[in-house]
Design an enzyme around this catalytic site. Structure first.
Site, PDB file in Angstrom:
ATOM      1  N   CYS A   1       0.663  -1.206   0.088  1.00 34.83           N
ATOM      2  CA  CYS A   1       0.113   0.105   0.047  1.00 34.83           C
ATOM      3  C   CYS A   1       0.834   1.307  -0.044  1.00 34.83           C
ATOM      4  CB  CYS A   1      -0.812   0.241   1.138  1.00 34.83           C
ATOM      5  SG  CYS A   1      -1.810  -1.383   1.619  1.00 34.83           S
TER       6      CYS A   1
HETATM    7  N1  GLN Z   1      -1.708  -5.505   5.363  1.00 32.10           N
HETATM    8  C1  GLN Z   1      -2.633  -4.688   5.216  1.00 32.10           C
HETATM    9  C2  GLN Z   1      -3.627  -4.894   4.317  1.00 32.10           C
HETATM   10  O1  GLN Z   1      -3.488  -6.138   3.907  1.00 32.10           O
HETATM   11  C3  GLN Z   1      -1.796  -3.494   4.493  1.00 32.10           C
HETATM   12  C4  GLN Z   1      -1.255  -3.741   3.154  1.00 32.10           C
HETATM   13  C5  GLN Z   1      -0.265  -3.021   2.568  1.00 32.10           C
HETATM   14  O2  GLN Z   1       0.550  -2.225   3.075  1.00 32.10           O
HETATM   15  N2  GLN Z   1       0.153  -3.337   1.415  1.00 32.10           N
HETATM   16  O3  GLN Z   1      -4.498  -4.465   4.059  1.00 32.10           O
END
Ligand code: GLN
Length: 256
Positions: free
Chosen positions: A2
Protein backbone atom coordinates in the site's frame (compact mmCIF):
# COMPACT_ATOMS: atom_id res chain seq x y z
CA UNK A 1 2.62 -2.69 0.02
CA UNK A 2 0.00 0.00 0.00
CA UNK A 3 0.75 3.68 -0.40
CA UNK A 4 -0.93 6.44 1.57
CA UNK A 5 -1.00 10.20 2.04
CA UNK A 6 -2.43 12.94 4.21
CA UNK A 7 -2.76 16.62 3.34
CA UNK A 8 -3.89 19.39 5.69
CA UNK A 9 -3.92 23.07 4.87
CA UNK A 10 -5.67 26.38 5.25
CA UNK A 11 -6.67 26.56 1.57
CA UNK A 12 -9.18 24.15 -0.01
CA UNK A 13 -7.63 22.03 -2.75
CA UNK A 14 -9.26 19.49 -5.05
CA UNK A 15 -8.79 15.78 -4.29
CA UNK A 16 -7.39 15.53 -7.82
CA UNK A 17 -4.58 17.99 -7.03
CA UNK A 18 -3.14 15.32 -4.72
CA UNK A 19 -4.57 12.05 -5.97
CA UNK A 20 -4.43 12.24 -9.75
CA UNK A 21 -2.73 15.37 -11.12
CA UNK A 22 0.85 15.34 -9.72
CA UNK A 23 3.42 13.47 -11.82
CA UNK A 24 3.77 10.83 -9.07
CA UNK A 25 0.23 11.09 -7.69
CA UNK A 26 -1.35 8.41 -5.55
CA UNK A 27 -3.01 7.19 -8.77
CA UNK A 28 0.44 6.70 -10.37
CA UNK A 29 1.65 5.08 -7.14
CA UNK A 30 -1.20 2.57 -7.49
CA UNK A 31 0.24 1.13 -10.74
CA UNK A 32 3.86 2.34 -10.73
CA UNK A 33 5.06 2.83 -7.15
CA UNK A 34 8.76 3.68 -6.88
CA UNK A 35 9.73 2.45 -3.41
CA UNK A 36 7.78 -0.72 -2.54
CA UNK A 37 9.90 -2.36 0.15
CA UNK A 38 9.32 -5.99 0.95
CA UNK A 39 7.08 -7.28 -1.78
CA UNK A 40 4.11 -6.30 -3.87
CA UNK A 41 4.35 -4.60 -7.24
CA UNK A 42 1.07 -2.74 -7.70
CA UNK A 43 -1.58 -1.36 -5.37
CA UNK A 44 -4.64 -2.67 -7.17
CA UNK A 45 -6.73 -4.22 -4.38
CA UNK A 46 -8.78 -1.13 -3.72
CA UNK A 47 -8.42 2.42 -2.55
CA UNK A 48 -10.00 4.96 -0.28
CA UNK A 49 -10.21 8.69 0.29
CA UNK A 50 -11.51 10.45 3.39
CA UNK A 51 -11.86 14.22 3.42
CA UNK A 52 -13.22 17.05 5.50
CA UNK A 53 -16.45 18.30 3.96
CA UNK A 54 -19.78 19.79 4.89
CA UNK A 55 -20.72 16.91 7.17
CA UNK A 56 -17.37 16.27 8.81
CA UNK A 57 -15.11 13.53 7.49
CA UNK A 58 -16.57 11.94 4.35
CA UNK A 59 -15.33 8.59 3.08
CA UNK A 60 -15.20 6.94 -0.37
CA UNK A 61 -13.77 3.41 -0.64
CA UNK A 62 -13.76 0.75 -3.34
CA UNK A 63 -12.24 -2.71 -3.70
CA UNK A 64 -11.18 -2.00 -7.29
CA UNK A 65 -8.04 -0.31 -8.59
CA UNK A 66 -8.31 3.48 -8.48
CA UNK A 67 -7.64 3.72 -12.22
CA UNK A 68 -10.78 1.73 -13.05
CA UNK A 69 -13.12 4.09 -11.21
CA UNK A 70 -13.83 6.81 -13.76
CA UNK A 71 -16.56 8.26 -11.56
CA UNK A 72 -14.15 8.73 -8.67
CA UNK A 73 -11.57 10.32 -10.97
CA UNK A 74 -14.28 12.75 -12.09
CA UNK A 75 -15.49 13.41 -8.54
CA UNK A 76 -11.90 14.09 -7.46
CA UNK A 77 -11.78 17.06 -9.81
CA UNK A 78 -14.90 18.56 -8.25
CA UNK A 79 -14.46 17.97 -4.52
CA UNK A 80 -12.39 20.50 -2.57
CA UNK A 81 -11.13 20.04 0.96
CA UNK A 82 -8.69 21.33 3.56
CA UNK A 83 -8.00 17.83 4.92
CA UNK A 84 -7.52 14.58 3.03
CA UNK A 85 -6.32 11.08 3.92
CA UNK A 86 -6.12 8.58 1.05
CA UNK A 87 -4.63 5.15 0.37
CA UNK A 88 -4.22 2.58 -2.38
CA UNK A 89 -4.06 -1.06 -1.26
CA UNK A 90 -2.00 -4.09 -2.10
CA UNK A 91 -3.64 -6.77 0.06
CA UNK A 92 -1.23 -8.85 2.11
CA UNK A 93 -1.36 -12.50 1.01
CA UNK A 94 -4.10 -14.29 2.92
CA UNK A 95 -6.04 -11.15 3.79
CA UNK A 96 -9.45 -10.42 2.27
CA UNK A 97 -9.95 -8.11 -0.68
CA UNK A 98 -13.02 -6.10 0.23
CA UNK A 99 -14.12 -2.50 0.51
CA UNK A 100 -14.16 -2.75 4.29
CA UNK A 101 -10.47 -3.74 4.29
CA UNK A 102 -9.46 -0.60 2.37
CA UNK A 103 -7.95 2.34 4.20
CA UNK A 104 -8.68 4.87 5.36
CA UNK A 105 -10.76 3.50 8.20
CA UNK A 106 -13.05 6.07 9.79
CA UNK A 107 -14.24 6.02 13.38
CA UNK A 108 -14.87 7.84 16.63
CA UNK A 109 -12.43 7.92 19.51
CA UNK A 110 -11.99 10.35 22.37
CA UNK A 111 -14.99 12.36 21.16
CA UNK A 112 -13.51 13.03 17.72
CA UNK A 113 -13.76 11.40 14.30
CA UNK A 114 -10.55 10.00 12.82
CA UNK A 115 -9.20 8.60 9.59
CA UNK A 116 -6.58 5.85 9.87
CA UNK A 117 -4.37 4.02 7.39
CA UNK A 118 -1.70 1.34 7.72
CA UNK A 119 0.95 0.65 5.12
CA UNK A 120 2.75 -2.59 5.87
CA UNK A 121 2.24 -5.99 7.42
CA UNK A 122 2.10 -7.60 10.86
CA UNK A 123 4.37 -10.64 10.87
CA UNK A 124 2.91 -13.93 12.09
CA UNK A 125 -0.65 -12.69 11.63
CA UNK A 126 -2.99 -13.49 13.30
CA UNK A 127 -1.33 -15.63 15.99
CA UNK A 128 1.30 -13.02 16.89
CA UNK A 129 -1.43 -10.53 17.79
CA UNK A 130 -3.58 -12.76 19.98
CA UNK A 131 -2.44 -11.26 23.29
CA UNK A 132 -2.76 -7.66 22.09
CA UNK A 133 -6.18 -8.40 20.61
CA UNK A 134 -7.25 -9.78 23.99
CA UNK A 135 -6.69 -6.31 25.52
CA UNK A 136 -9.63 -5.01 23.45
CA UNK A 137 -13.23 -5.05 24.65
CA UNK A 138 -14.96 -8.07 23.01
CA UNK A 139 -17.33 -5.75 21.16
CA UNK A 140 -14.38 -4.04 19.42
CA UNK A 141 -13.29 -7.43 18.09
CA UNK A 142 -16.81 -8.41 17.07
CA UNK A 143 -17.17 -5.18 15.12
CA UNK A 144 -13.71 -5.20 13.52
CA UNK A 145 -14.18 -3.80 10.02
CA UNK A 146 -12.16 -6.52 8.32
CA UNK A 147 -10.13 -9.60 9.24
CA UNK A 148 -6.87 -7.77 8.58
CA UNK A 149 -3.83 -6.64 10.52
CA UNK A 150 -4.62 -3.02 9.63
CA UNK A 151 -8.17 -3.19 11.06
CA UNK A 152 -6.83 -4.64 14.31
CA UNK A 153 -4.13 -1.94 14.59
CA UNK A 154 -6.85 0.67 14.06
CA UNK A 155 -9.02 -0.87 16.81
CA UNK A 156 -6.01 -0.79 19.17
CA UNK A 157 -5.24 2.87 18.39
CA UNK A 158 -8.92 3.81 18.85
CA UNK A 159 -9.17 2.01 22.18
CA UNK A 160 -6.12 3.86 23.50
CA UNK A 161 -7.40 7.27 22.39
CA UNK A 162 -10.72 6.38 24.04
CA UNK A 163 -8.83 5.53 27.22
CA UNK A 164 -7.55 9.12 27.25
CA UNK A 165 -4.16 8.73 25.60
CA UNK A 166 -2.79 11.51 23.44
CA UNK A 167 -3.23 10.39 19.77
CA UNK A 168 0.52 10.45 19.05
CA UNK A 169 1.20 8.39 22.22
CA UNK A 170 -1.57 5.97 21.22
CA UNK A 171 -0.01 5.44 17.79
CA UNK A 172 3.54 5.14 19.17
CA UNK A 173 2.37 2.70 21.86
CA UNK A 174 0.57 0.46 19.38
CA UNK A 175 3.63 0.41 17.10
CA UNK A 176 5.98 -0.53 19.91
CA UNK A 177 3.62 -3.20 21.29
CA UNK A 178 3.03 -4.65 17.81
CA UNK A 179 6.79 -4.72 17.11
CA UNK A 180 7.38 -6.51 20.42
CA UNK A 181 4.66 -9.07 19.62
CA UNK A 182 5.53 -9.41 15.94
CA UNK A 183 9.17 -8.47 15.28
CA UNK A 184 10.00 -7.49 11.72
CA UNK A 185 6.54 -6.02 11.10
CA UNK A 186 6.23 -3.08 8.74
CA UNK A 187 4.21 -0.43 10.50
CA UNK A 188 3.69 2.85 8.69
CA UNK A 189 0.57 4.19 10.38
CA UNK A 190 -1.26 7.40 9.47
CA UNK A 191 -3.91 9.04 11.65
CA UNK A 192 -5.75 12.34 11.24
CA UNK A 193 -8.76 14.13 12.67
CA UNK A 194 -8.59 16.77 9.94
CA UNK A 195 -6.75 19.19 12.24
CA UNK A 196 -3.42 17.41 12.63
CA UNK A 197 -1.70 14.28 11.41
CA UNK A 198 0.29 11.57 13.20
CA UNK A 199 2.39 9.18 11.12
CA UNK A 200 5.05 6.54 11.68
CA UNK A 201 7.83 5.23 9.47
CA UNK A 202 8.71 1.66 10.41
CA UNK A 203 10.32 -0.26 7.59
CA UNK A 204 8.49 1.59 4.85
CA UNK A 205 9.00 4.75 2.83
CA UNK A 206 7.58 8.06 4.11
CA UNK A 207 8.17 11.70 3.13
CA UNK A 208 6.62 15.05 3.94
CA UNK A 209 6.66 18.61 2.73
CA UNK A 210 5.22 21.96 3.71
CA UNK A 211 3.74 24.49 1.28
CA UNK A 212 3.93 28.31 1.13
CA UNK A 213 0.33 28.71 2.35
CA UNK A 214 1.04 26.60 5.46
CA UNK A 215 -0.28 23.28 4.13
CA UNK A 216 1.48 20.03 5.03
CA UNK A 217 1.54 16.85 2.94
CA UNK A 218 2.76 13.48 4.26
CA UNK A 219 3.03 10.67 1.73
CA UNK A 220 4.59 7.24 1.26
CA UNK A 221 6.33 8.62 -1.83
CA UNK A 222 6.89 12.25 -2.89
CA UNK A 223 4.21 13.34 -5.37
CA UNK A 224 6.72 15.21 -7.55
CA UNK A 225 10.39 16.14 -7.83
CA UNK A 226 10.10 19.29 -5.69
CA UNK A 227 13.14 19.55 -3.38
CA UNK A 228 10.79 20.59 -0.55
CA UNK A 229 10.09 16.87 0.09
CA UNK A 230 11.96 15.50 3.10
CA UNK A 231 12.35 11.79 3.68
CA UNK A 232 11.34 10.61 7.18
CA UNK A 233 14.01 8.54 8.93
CA UNK A 234 13.02 4.95 9.55
CA UNK A 235 11.88 4.34 13.12
CA UNK A 236 10.29 7.77 13.51
CA UNK A 237 7.05 9.32 14.68
CA UNK A 238 5.88 12.41 12.79
CA UNK A 239 3.32 14.90 14.14
CA UNK A 240 2.25 17.73 11.84
CA UNK A 241 -0.09 20.70 12.23
CA UNK A 242 -0.84 22.91 9.22
CA UNK A 243 -0.27 26.66 9.39
CA UNK A 244 -3.19 29.06 9.16
CA UNK A 245 -1.77 31.79 6.97
CA UNK A 246 -0.25 33.59 9.99
CA UNK A 247 1.40 30.82 11.98
CA UNK A 248 3.64 28.48 9.97
CA UNK A 249 3.02 24.73 9.89
CA UNK A 250 4.78 22.63 12.51
CA UNK A 251 6.25 19.23 11.78
CA UNK A 252 8.08 17.29 14.46
CA UNK A 253 9.88 14.05 13.76
CA UNK A 254 11.09 12.07 16.78
CA UNK A 255 12.58 8.62 17.24
CA UNK A 256 9.99 6.02 18.21
N1 GLN B 1 -1.55 -5.64 5.53
C1 GLN B 1 -2.47 -4.60 5.15
C2 GLN B 1 -3.59 -5.12 4.28
O1 GLN B 1 -3.54 -6.22 3.80
C3 GLN B 1 -1.75 -3.45 4.46
C4 GLN B 1 -1.27 -3.87 3.12
C5 GLN B 1 -0.14 -3.09 2.58
O2 GLN B 1 0.43 -2.15 3.15
N2 GLN B 1 0.25 -3.53 1.45
O3 GLN B 1 -4.53 -4.39 4.06
Amino acid sequence: MCRHLAHLGPTPVTLASLLTEPPHSLLVQSYAPADMRGGGTVNADGFGAGWLGREGLHLYRRDDPMWTDASFLDLARAVETTALVAAVRSATVGMPVSTAACAPFRGEAGGRTWLFSHNGVVRGWPHSMADLAATLPPLDLLTLEAATDSALLWALVRARIDAGKDPADAVAGVVSDALAAAPGSRLNLLLSDGAHVVATAVDHALSYRTHADGAVTVASEPLDEDPAWEPVTDGSLLVAHPGDGHDPPTVTVTAL
